[in-house]
Motif scaffolding. Structure first.
Motif, PDB file in Angstrom:
ATOM      1  N   VAL A 128      -7.901 -27.471 -98.942  1.00 17.15           N
ATOM      2  CA  VAL A 128      -8.521 -27.093-100.820  1.00 17.15           C
ATOM      3  C   VAL A 128      -9.759 -26.010-100.165  1.00 17.15           C
ATOM      4  CG1 VAL A 128      -9.606 -27.567-103.147  1.00 17.15           C
ATOM      5  CG2 VAL A 128      -7.866 -28.550-102.255  1.00 17.15           C
ATOM      6  N   ASN A 136     -10.617 -22.670-106.631  1.00 15.24           N
ATOM      7  CA  ASN A 136     -10.811 -22.607-108.386  1.00 15.24           C
ATOM      8  C   ASN A 136     -10.876 -21.721-109.331  1.00 15.24           C
ATOM      9  OD1 ASN A 136     -10.880 -25.365-106.687  1.00 15.24           O
ATOM     10  ND2 ASN A 136     -10.886 -26.366-108.889  1.00 15.24           N
ATOM     11  N   LYS A 194     -12.419 -24.192-101.361  1.00 11.58           N
ATOM     12  CA  LYS A 194     -13.291 -24.596-102.447  1.00 11.58           C
ATOM     13  C   LYS A 194     -14.618 -24.825-101.901  1.00 11.58           C
ATOM     14  CE  LYS A 194     -13.176 -28.356-105.273  1.00 11.58           C
ATOM     15  NZ  LYS A 194     -12.929 -28.859-106.346  1.00 11.58           N
ATOM     16  N   ILE A 223      -6.063 -23.516-108.717  1.00 16.88           N
ATOM     17  CA  ILE A 223      -5.882 -24.876-109.302  1.00 16.88           C
ATOM     18  C   ILE A 223      -7.047 -25.208-110.022  1.00 16.88           C
ATOM     19  CG2 ILE A 223      -5.105 -25.963-107.274  1.00 16.88           C
ATOM     20  CD1 ILE A 223      -7.844 -26.981-105.923  1.00 16.88           C
ATOM     21  N   ILE A 259      -4.664 -34.436-112.039  1.00 13.42           N
ATOM     22  CA  ILE A 259      -5.751 -34.908-111.936  1.00 13.42           C
ATOM     23  C   ILE A 259      -6.585 -35.968-112.596  1.00 13.42           C
ATOM     24  CG2 ILE A 259      -8.441 -34.133-111.045  1.00 13.42           C
ATOM     25  CD1 ILE A 259      -7.369 -31.038-111.899  1.00 13.42           C
ATOM     26  N   ARG A 275      -4.028 -32.195-101.762  1.00 15.78           N
ATOM     27  CA  ARG A 275      -4.466 -31.458-102.159  1.00 15.78           C
ATOM     28  C   ARG A 275      -6.011 -31.769-101.886  1.00 15.78           C
ATOM     29  NH1 ARG A 275      -2.711 -31.590-107.874  1.00 15.78           N
ATOM     30  NH2 ARG A 275      -5.083 -33.215-108.106  1.00 15.78           N
ATOM     31  N   ILE A 276      -6.104 -31.261-100.551  1.00 13.30           N
ATOM     32  CA  ILE A 276      -7.163 -32.417 -99.622  1.00 13.30           C
ATOM     33  C   ILE A 276      -8.542 -31.313 -99.266  1.00 13.30           C
ATOM     34  CG2 ILE A 276      -7.946 -33.312 -97.471  1.00 13.30           C
ATOM     35  CD1 ILE A 276      -5.786 -34.855 -99.214  1.00 13.30           C
ATOM     36  N   GLY A 277      -9.268 -31.808 -99.917  1.00 16.84           N
ATOM     37  CA  GLY A 277     -10.963 -30.461 -99.650  1.00 16.84           C
ATOM     38  C   GLY A 277     -11.731 -31.465 -98.535  1.00 16.84           C
ATOM     39  N   ARG A 278     -12.552 -32.236 -99.130  1.00 18.96           N
ATOM     40  CA  ARG A 278     -13.929 -32.898 -98.777  1.00 18.96           C
ATOM     41  C   ARG A 278     -13.655 -34.109 -97.571  1.00 18.96           C
ATOM     42  NH1 ARG A 278     -16.418 -36.388-103.648  1.00 18.96           N
ATOM     43  NH2 ARG A 278     -13.514 -36.397-103.826  1.00 18.96           N
ATOM     44  N   MET A 289      -6.077 -36.767-103.694  1.00 17.58           N
ATOM     45  CA  MET A 289      -7.209 -35.901-103.422  1.00 17.58           C
ATOM     46  C   MET A 289      -7.714 -36.816-101.547  1.00 17.58           C
ATOM     47  SD  MET A 289      -8.339 -33.681-106.256  1.00 17.58           S
ATOM     48  CE  MET A 289      -9.614 -35.292-107.377  1.00 17.58           C
ATOM     49  N   SER A 290      -8.593 -36.413-101.202  1.00 16.37           N
ATOM     50  CA  SER A 290      -9.230 -37.073-100.506  1.00 16.37           C
ATOM     51  C   SER A 290      -9.377 -38.215-100.547  1.00 16.37           C
ATOM     52  CB  SER A 290     -10.364 -36.527-100.360  1.00 16.37           C
ATOM     53  OG  SER A 290     -10.557 -34.859 -99.465  1.00 16.37           O
TER      54      SER A 290
HETATM   55  C1  LIG Z   1     -12.072 -29.944-105.161  1.00 17.66           C
HETATM   56  C2  LIG Z   1     -10.589 -30.157-106.199  1.00 17.66           C
HETATM   57  C3  LIG Z   1      -9.225 -30.895-104.805  1.00 17.66           C
HETATM   58  C4  LIG Z   1     -10.117 -31.534-103.619  1.00 17.66           C
HETATM   59  O1  LIG Z   1     -10.792 -32.626-103.728  1.00 17.66           O
HETATM   60  P1  LIG Z   1     -11.099 -33.760-102.416  1.00 17.66           P
HETATM   61  O2  LIG Z   1     -11.903 -34.724-102.800  1.00 17.66           O
HETATM   62  O3  LIG Z   1     -12.283 -32.880-102.168  1.00 17.66           O
HETATM   63  O4  LIG Z   1     -10.104 -33.627-101.279  1.00 17.66           O
HETATM   64  C5  LIG Z   1      -8.507 -31.083-105.080  1.00 17.66           C
HETATM   65  N1  LIG Z   1      -7.903 -30.793-106.355  1.00 17.66           N
HETATM   66  C6  LIG Z   1      -8.349 -29.788-107.160  1.00 17.66           C
HETATM   67  C7  LIG Z   1      -7.855 -30.043-109.259  1.00 17.66           C
HETATM   68  C8  LIG Z   1      -9.704 -30.624-106.920  1.00 17.66           C
HETATM   69  O5  LIG Z   1     -10.867 -29.094-107.920  1.00 17.66           O
END
Ligand SMILES: *Cc1c(COP(=O)(O)O)cnc(C)c1O
Length: 220
Positions: A33, A56, A35, A78, A162, A214-217, A198-199
């Protein structure tokens, strides 16, 4: 430009998530992810072999998608699909995970007409019945799925969730999602993707049967 230090840290955290997935037979997909991250961050991971990135907002994604045109990347949307952005999203993304409305499904399909491949879509489920959240109620899922499945330029691939941030463990939510997904697969053989985790909770999601996290942070 990222410093060598930043680059090394980024690659190390990415490798951590890759190996966590590889340890589980490597069948699940890692969606990065991106964003709030710059095109330079994306390029570092693209050079390391990452292909699937998620955004996003169309406004934020547009430049980044253009900037990475030389890599064969796969873009996943997403965020909430606004009606007036549906055409752009359908034209520039490969996947939409956040579909929860039949009119949006129709707009996306129409806008995809010139593309040789259908747009891959997951339906977002509001399984914890939160008022503020996108996603369809579980009771309405099969009705929407049947409508999505007949759209000529969409391919129904699965479900996305989510979970609420307010609970300590999302295990029960993930397990409920998995059984909903299994039921959906019985009706729609094209379904092969369960996008959850997620993370903070991806290991719980994988335990419950997620096929895509789905991995961001955790990486950035
Ligand atoms: C931001 C986001 C993520 C990633 O979340 P992190 O906690 O940063 O890993 C995954 N899915 C969606 C829909 C998001 O908006």
């Amino acid at each position: 430009m990222l410093s060598q230090n930043d680059k090394d840290g980024l690659l190390k955290r990415y490798a951590h998530f890759k190996s966590a997935l590889d340890e589980r037979a490597g069948k699940q997909d890692l969606l990065v992810v991106s964003k709030n991250q710059s095109a330079d961050h994306i390029a570092v991971l693209a050079e390391a072999g990452q292909r699937a990135f998620a955004e996003n907002y169309w406004q934020e994604a547009e430049q980044k998608i253009q900037a990475q045109g030389h890599f064969p990347l796969q873009w996943h949307f997403i965020g909430r699909v606004q009606r007036n952005k549906a055409a752009k999203i359908a034209a520039h993304f490969d996947w939409v995970h956040s579909l929860d409305d039949d009119l949006i499904a129709q707009s996306l399909s129409r806008a995809r007409v010139d593309n040789a491949r259908p747009l891959n879509v997951c339906i977002q489920v509001n399984i914890s019945h939160e008022d503020q959240k996108g996603g369809i109620e579980p009771d309405d899922l099969f009705g929407l799925a049947d409508k999505v499945a007949v759209q000529p330029h969409l391919l129904l691939r699965g479900l996305m969730v989510i979970p609420s941030k307010a609970v300590l463990s999302n295990r029960a939510v993930f397990e409920d999602m998995h059984s909903l997904w299994v039921d959906l697969q019985q009706r729609h053989p094209s379904v092969d993707t369960l996008s959850m985790g997620m993370s903070a909770d991806y290991l719980e999601a994988l335990d419950a049967g997620a096929t895509m996290v789905r991995i961001g942070r955790g990486i950035f």
